[in-house]
Design a protein around this motif. Sequence first.
Motif, PDB file in Angstrom:
ATOM      1  N   VAL A  82       0.811  -1.206   0.000  1.00  0.00           N
ATOM      2  CA  VAL A  82       0.000   0.000   0.000  1.00  0.00           C
ATOM      3  C   VAL A  82       0.845   1.257   0.000  1.00  0.00           C
ATOM      4  O   VAL A  82       0.449   2.292  -0.546  1.00  0.00           O
ATOM      5  CB  VAL A  82      -0.963  -0.015   1.198  1.00  0.00           C
ATOM      6  N   SER A  83       2.076   1.192   0.620  1.00  0.00           N
ATOM      7  CA  SER A  83       2.911   2.398   0.698  1.00  0.00           C
ATOM      8  C   SER A  83       3.760   2.596  -0.554  1.00  0.00           C
ATOM      9  O   SER A  83       4.410   3.612  -0.700  1.00  0.00           O
ATOM     10  CB  SER A  83       3.811   2.323   1.933  1.00  0.00           C
ATOM     11  N   ASP A 112     -11.863  -1.572  -1.770  1.00  0.00           N
ATOM     12  CA  ASP A 112     -10.896  -0.599  -2.296  1.00  0.00           C
ATOM     13  C   ASP A 112      -9.836  -0.289  -1.227  1.00  0.00           C
ATOM     14  O   ASP A 112     -10.142  -0.259  -0.025  1.00  0.00           O
ATOM     15  CB  ASP A 112     -11.605   0.689  -2.702  1.00  0.00           C
ATOM     16  N   ILE A 113      -8.590  -0.048  -1.720  1.00  0.00           N
ATOM     17  CA  ILE A 113      -7.460   0.306  -0.837  1.00  0.00           C
ATOM     18  C   ILE A 113      -7.002   1.708  -1.212  1.00  0.00           C
ATOM     19  O   ILE A 113      -6.733   1.996  -2.390  1.00  0.00           O
ATOM     20  CB  ILE A 113      -6.299  -0.695  -0.978  1.00  0.00           C
ATOM     21  N   PHE A 114      -6.956   2.590  -0.205  1.00  0.00           N
ATOM     22  CA  PHE A 114      -6.533   3.982  -0.397  1.00  0.00           C
ATOM     23  C   PHE A 114      -5.224   4.200   0.371  1.00  0.00           C
ATOM     24  O   PHE A 114      -5.025   3.636   1.462  1.00  0.00           O
ATOM     25  CB  PHE A 114      -7.602   4.951   0.137  1.00  0.00           C
ATOM     26  N   ASN A 115      -4.347   5.069  -0.181  1.00  0.00           N
ATOM     27  CA  ASN A 115      -3.140   5.458   0.549  1.00  0.00           C
ATOM     28  C   ASN A 115      -3.438   6.692   1.391  1.00  0.00           C
ATOM     29  O   ASN A 115      -4.600   7.131   1.472  1.00  0.00           O
ATOM     30  CB  ASN A 115      -1.984   5.709  -0.421  1.00  0.00           C
ATOM     31  N   LYS A 116      -2.444   7.255   1.961  1.00  0.00           N
ATOM     32  CA  LYS A 116      -2.645   8.413   2.832  1.00  0.00           C
ATOM     33  C   LYS A 116      -3.178   9.623   2.065  1.00  0.00           C
ATOM     34  O   LYS A 116      -3.773  10.522   2.671  1.00  0.00           O
ATOM     35  CB  LYS A 116      -1.332   8.783   3.523  1.00  0.00           C
ATOM     36  N   ASP A 139     -14.731  10.305   1.677  1.00  0.00           N
ATOM     37  CA  ASP A 139     -13.584  11.072   2.185  1.00  0.00           C
ATOM     38  C   ASP A 139     -13.607  11.161   3.704  1.00  0.00           C
ATOM     39  O   ASP A 139     -12.557  11.070   4.368  1.00  0.00           O
ATOM     40  CB  ASP A 139     -13.600  12.482   1.581  1.00  0.00           C
ATOM     41  N   ALA A 140     -14.814  11.355   4.262  1.00  0.00           N
ATOM     42  CA  ALA A 140     -14.908  11.444   5.720  1.00  0.00           C
ATOM     43  C   ALA A 140     -14.545  10.120   6.366  1.00  0.00           C
ATOM     44  O   ALA A 140     -13.872  10.083   7.414  1.00  0.00           O
ATOM     45  CB  ALA A 140     -16.325  11.865   6.116  1.00  0.00           C
ATOM     46  N   LEU A 141     -14.978   9.008   5.771  1.00  0.00           N
ATOM     47  CA  LEU A 141     -14.628   7.695   6.324  1.00  0.00           C
ATOM     48  C   LEU A 141     -13.126   7.454   6.246  1.00  0.00           C
ATOM     49  O   LEU A 141     -12.511   6.879   7.165  1.00  0.00           O
ATOM     50  CB  LEU A 141     -15.394   6.599   5.572  1.00  0.00           C
ATOM     51  N   ILE A 142     -12.479   7.883   5.146  1.00  0.00           N
ATOM     52  CA  ILE A 142     -11.019   7.710   5.021  1.00  0.00           C
ATOM     53  C   ILE A 142     -10.294   8.531   6.085  1.00  0.00           C
ATOM     54  O   ILE A 142      -9.326   8.058   6.728  1.00  0.00           O
ATOM     55  CB  ILE A 142     -10.576   8.104   3.602  1.00  0.00           C
ATOM     56  N   ASP A 143     -10.774   9.752   6.289  1.00  0.00           N
ATOM     57  CA  ASP A 143     -10.137  10.587   7.321  1.00  0.00           C
ATOM     58  C   ASP A 143     -10.246   9.946   8.691  1.00  0.00           C
ATOM     59  O   ASP A 143      -9.287   9.970   9.489  1.00  0.00           O
ATOM     60  CB  ASP A 143     -10.784  11.963   7.324  1.00  0.00           C
ATOM     61  N   GLN A 144     -11.437   9.411   8.990  1.00  0.00           N
ATOM     62  CA  GLN A 144     -11.623   8.766  10.296  1.00  0.00           C
ATOM     63  C   GLN A 144     -10.744   7.521  10.422  1.00  0.00           C
ATOM     64  O   GLN A 144     -10.177   7.249  11.475  1.00  0.00           O
ATOM     65  CB  GLN A 144     -13.111   8.401  10.480  1.00  0.00           C
ATOM     66  N   ALA A 145     -10.612   6.755   9.349  1.00  0.00           N
ATOM     67  CA  ALA A 145      -9.785   5.539   9.404  1.00  0.00           C
ATOM     68  C   ALA A 145      -8.309   5.876   9.510  1.00  0.00           C
ATOM     69  O   ALA A 145      -7.531   5.132  10.156  1.00  0.00           O
ATOM     70  CB  ALA A 145     -10.053   4.679   8.164  1.00  0.00           C
ATOM     71  N   LEU A 146      -7.888   6.957   8.878  1.00  0.00           N
ATOM     72  CA  LEU A 146      -6.474   7.350   9.007  1.00  0.00           C
ATOM     73  C   LEU A 146      -6.128   7.745  10.429  1.00  0.00           C
ATOM     74  O   LEU A 146      -4.946   7.814  10.787  1.00  0.00           O
ATOM     75  CB  LEU A 146      -6.173   8.506   8.049  1.00  0.00           C
ATOM     76  N   SER A 181      -0.698   3.401   7.073  1.00  0.00           N
ATOM     77  CA  SER A 181      -0.184   3.641   5.734  1.00  0.00           C
ATOM     78  C   SER A 181      -1.295   3.705   4.679  1.00  0.00           C
ATOM     79  O   SER A 181      -1.050   4.075   3.540  1.00  0.00           O
ATOM     80  CB  SER A 181       0.801   2.530   5.346  1.00  0.00           C
ATOM     81  N   GLY A 182      -2.503   3.326   5.053  1.00  0.00           N
ATOM     82  CA  GLY A 182      -3.617   3.363   4.089  1.00  0.00           C
ATOM     83  C   GLY A 182      -4.938   2.973   4.763  1.00  0.00           C
ATOM     84  O   GLY A 182      -5.005   2.754   5.981  1.00  0.00           O
ATOM     85  N   VAL A 183      -5.950   2.866   3.930  1.00  0.00           N
ATOM     86  CA  VAL A 183      -7.315   2.546   4.433  1.00  0.00           C
ATOM     87  C   VAL A 183      -7.926   1.500   3.501  1.00  0.00           C
ATOM     88  O   VAL A 183      -7.819   1.608   2.268  1.00  0.00           O
ATOM     89  CB  VAL A 183      -8.202   3.802   4.468  1.00  0.00           C
ATOM     90  N   LEU A 184      -8.564   0.509   4.096  1.00  0.00           N
ATOM     91  CA  LEU A 184      -9.298  -0.529   3.347  1.00  0.00           C
ATOM     92  C   LEU A 184     -10.806  -0.289   3.534  1.00  0.00           C
ATOM     93  O   LEU A 184     -11.299  -0.260   4.670  1.00  0.00           O
ATOM     94  CB  LEU A 184      -8.914  -1.922   3.833  1.00  0.00           C
ATOM     95  N   ILE A 185     -11.509  -0.095   2.428  1.00  0.00           N
ATOM     96  CA  ILE A 185     -12.965   0.187   2.472  1.00  0.00           C
ATOM     97  C   ILE A 185     -13.690  -0.905   1.697  1.00  0.00           C
ATOM     98  O   ILE A 185     -13.307  -1.226   0.556  1.00  0.00           O
ATOM     99  CB  ILE A 185     -13.285   1.567   1.872  1.00  0.00           C
ATOM    100  N   ALA A 186     -14.748  -1.450   2.300  1.00  0.00           N
ATOM    101  CA  ALA A 186     -15.632  -2.430   1.648  1.00  0.00           C
ATOM    102  C   ALA A 186     -17.054  -1.846   1.593  1.00  0.00           C
ATOM    103  O   ALA A 186     -17.532  -1.278   2.574  1.00  0.00           O
ATOM    104  CB  ALA A 186     -15.633  -3.746   2.392  1.00  0.00           C
ATOM    105  N   ALA A 187     -17.708  -1.997   0.440  1.00  0.00           N
ATOM    106  CA  ALA A 187     -19.072  -1.460   0.232  1.00  0.00           C
ATOM    107  C   ALA A 187     -20.022  -2.616  -0.055  1.00  0.00           C
ATOM    108  O   ALA A 187     -19.765  -3.426  -0.959  1.00  0.00           O
ATOM    109  CB  ALA A 187     -19.084  -0.443  -0.905  1.00  0.00           C
TER     110      ALA A 187
END
Length: 637
Positions: A82-83, A112-116, A139-146, A181-187
Motif C-alpha cells: 500500500v505504501s 478498495d485500498i486507499f493510501n494516505k 472522504d470522511a470515512l477515510i479521514d476517520q480511518a487514518l 499507511s492506508g485505508v481498506l474500504i468495503a461497500a
Amino acid sequence: MRFKVRSLGGKLIFITGLTLLLCMILFSALSWGLLKFLSEREARSDATTHLASIKKSYQSQTTRLMLDLQQMAENTDITSTVSQPSTPSTGTLLREALFPFFMQHPNLLSADIFNKHHQVVGKLEYGINTSYLNSPTTDALIDQALQRKEISGLQRSTTSSTSQWVLSSAVPILDRKNIVSGVLIAAEPLNDNFAQSLVRKSGLDVVMCLGKHILGTTMRSFSFNQYLPEATLCAPSIFDRIDGPQHFLTLAGTVQAKNQWTNSPSLVLVDVEQLYSVNAHTARDLELLAAMGVFVFALGVIAYAFITRYFFLRPLRRLQARMRSLMENNASTGVSTVKNDELSMLVSSFNLLSDSLYVKESESLAMTMQMRDLLIMSDALISTLNLEHLLGEIVSRLGSIMQVKNVSLHLYGREMISPWAVAHWADQAQGSDPLLPASHMLPQQGAVTVHADPDGDITLAATTKMAAIPGPRPGASNGKRIGAAQRRQPTPSYGLRRPRIPRLALRDLDMVLARMAMQKQKIIYGEDIATIYQERGEAWSHMALEAGYRYVIAVPLLLQEQPIGVFILYDDKPHQVTNRDTFLLRTVSIQATMAIQNALLFAEVKDKNAALERVNHLKSQFLATVTHELRTPLHSI
C-alpha cells in the motif's frame, strides 16, 4: 310473499332450525372475533420480538464484516504494497490479496485500498457502480480511518441509470512500524439480497427503508405501494395494517451499525407479521373453537327452552285456564274432563270451533240475504216498465243491498257531455243530500230523487239517446228508409245538445267518477279516500272528502260492450272491496242494463202503438167524412 306455519310440529321444527341457524351465526361471529383479536395481539407481540431480533442480526452482520475487513487489512501483501507507488503490478497484487475476502462476502459491491493521499492503489469490484468513491462520505470515512478508527456509514451510489444505497465500512492499514499507511474500504449494497441475509436463519419477513423509501425486502413479489404508502410503512414505532390478498401487521424501528459515523443516516427495519394464519397456532385455535362451541350450544339450549316456554307452554296454559273458566261459567261448552297435561288440553280447544262456525254461518247468511235481495231486485226491475220508477228502484235497492249511505245513477247518450237521466238515493239515517232538490221517500228505503230530460216524451226519445243501441250496418235492408228519414230531419241529432237536467242534480263528483268508469269500462273504487288523497292528491278525492265520503265505488252500465251509464256508491267509512262485492255489482249492472233497455223498448213500442191508433182514428174519420159527402149529393138526386 308471506311464510306461514300452521301446525304445531311445523312450528317446533321451524323454531329448532331457526335456533340452530342463530347458534351457527353466533358461533361463527364469536369465533372469528376471538381468533382475530388473539391473532392481532400475538402479531403485535411477535412483531416487537422479531424486530429486536432483526436489529441484532443487522448489528452482528455489520460487526462480522468489520472484523473480516480488519483481518484483511493485516495481510502482509497489502501492508507491504500500500505504501509503494501505484503500478500495474502492485494493483494486480492487491486484487489477488482481496479476492479471498470478496469470495467470503459475495454480496459486496467493491473492496478498495486507499493510501494516505486518498488515492486508490488497489481495488476489486463487482460491476462498475463505484461512484460513491468520490463522495464526501467516502472522504470522511477515510479521514476517520487514518486516525486509527474503525468506522462505517451509509451513502448513496448513483450512476446515470441506477441509484442505490450502500453500507461502507473502513479500517486502517498499519505497516510493520504500526503506522497507518492506508485505508481498506468495503461497500455492501442495501438491497433485497442484504435483507434476505438478515433473516436467513429466522425465516422472517423484513423491509429495509431509508427515510421514506424502501431499499429492499424479502417479500419481492408483494407490492406494498398498492395497499400502504411507503412513508407510512417506514414510519418508526408505529403498528400498521396491510389489507390486501393477505393481511399483515408491520412494525418499524431504526438501527445503526457498530462504530457508525454520526453524520450517517440510520437504517429503518420493518418487521412484517402475517395476520389470521390458520397454521400459526392450530392447537390453541382448536381448543378455543371447542370451548366456544360448548358455550354457544349451552346458550342455544337455554334460548330454545325459553322460546318453547314463552311461545308454546304459555299459550297452552292460557288455553287451559280459559277452558276452565268456560266450564265454570257455561255448562254447555262440551268439555267433560280436564287434565293437568298441557298438551292434552288441546282436545278441549275443539269446542271453540263452534265460534268459528258461527262466524262462517253469519257470513253465509249475509251472502244468502244479499243473493235473495238480488233476486227480489231482479224481479222488481223486470216488472217495472216506467223509466223513472225503474231508476228509483235500482238506486234504492242497490243502497239497501250494499249497505251504503248514498247511491247515484247517470245515463248518458252518444257523444253527450252530461247525462240525460239522473237518480239519487240517500239513506234515511243520513237524510237526503242538501245539494239535491226535494225528493220523495220510498217506504223503509230512503230518499230517492229522479230527474230525466223533459224535452218531449222520455220514452220516445230514449232509444235515440242510448249509445249502446247500434245504428244500421252498411248494406242493411233498411238503409234507404233510414237515409230518407235523415233527409226529412235536417235538425242536429240529440247528442249534440245538453239535456235539460237541473244543475243541482248534477254533482261534479258524480260526473267525474262517471266519466272515469265509462272510459275504463270497468269497476273503479277507492277503499280509503283519505289515504288516496294523501298519497296522490287527486281532485276527485278532495271533492269526496269535502262531501264527507270515505269510500266510493263506480260501476259502468254496459250494453253490447258500450257504456250507457254508471252507478256510484258512497259511504262515510272506509271499506275493503272483496270479490263478492264485485260479483254482486257486476250482476246488478247486467240486470239494471237489461231492465233499462226493456223499459225503453216497451215505452217505444207503447208510443208507436199510440201513434198507430191515432192514425187509425184519423183514417176512420176521413172515411166517414168522405162517405158522408158522397151520400149527401145522392140523396138530393
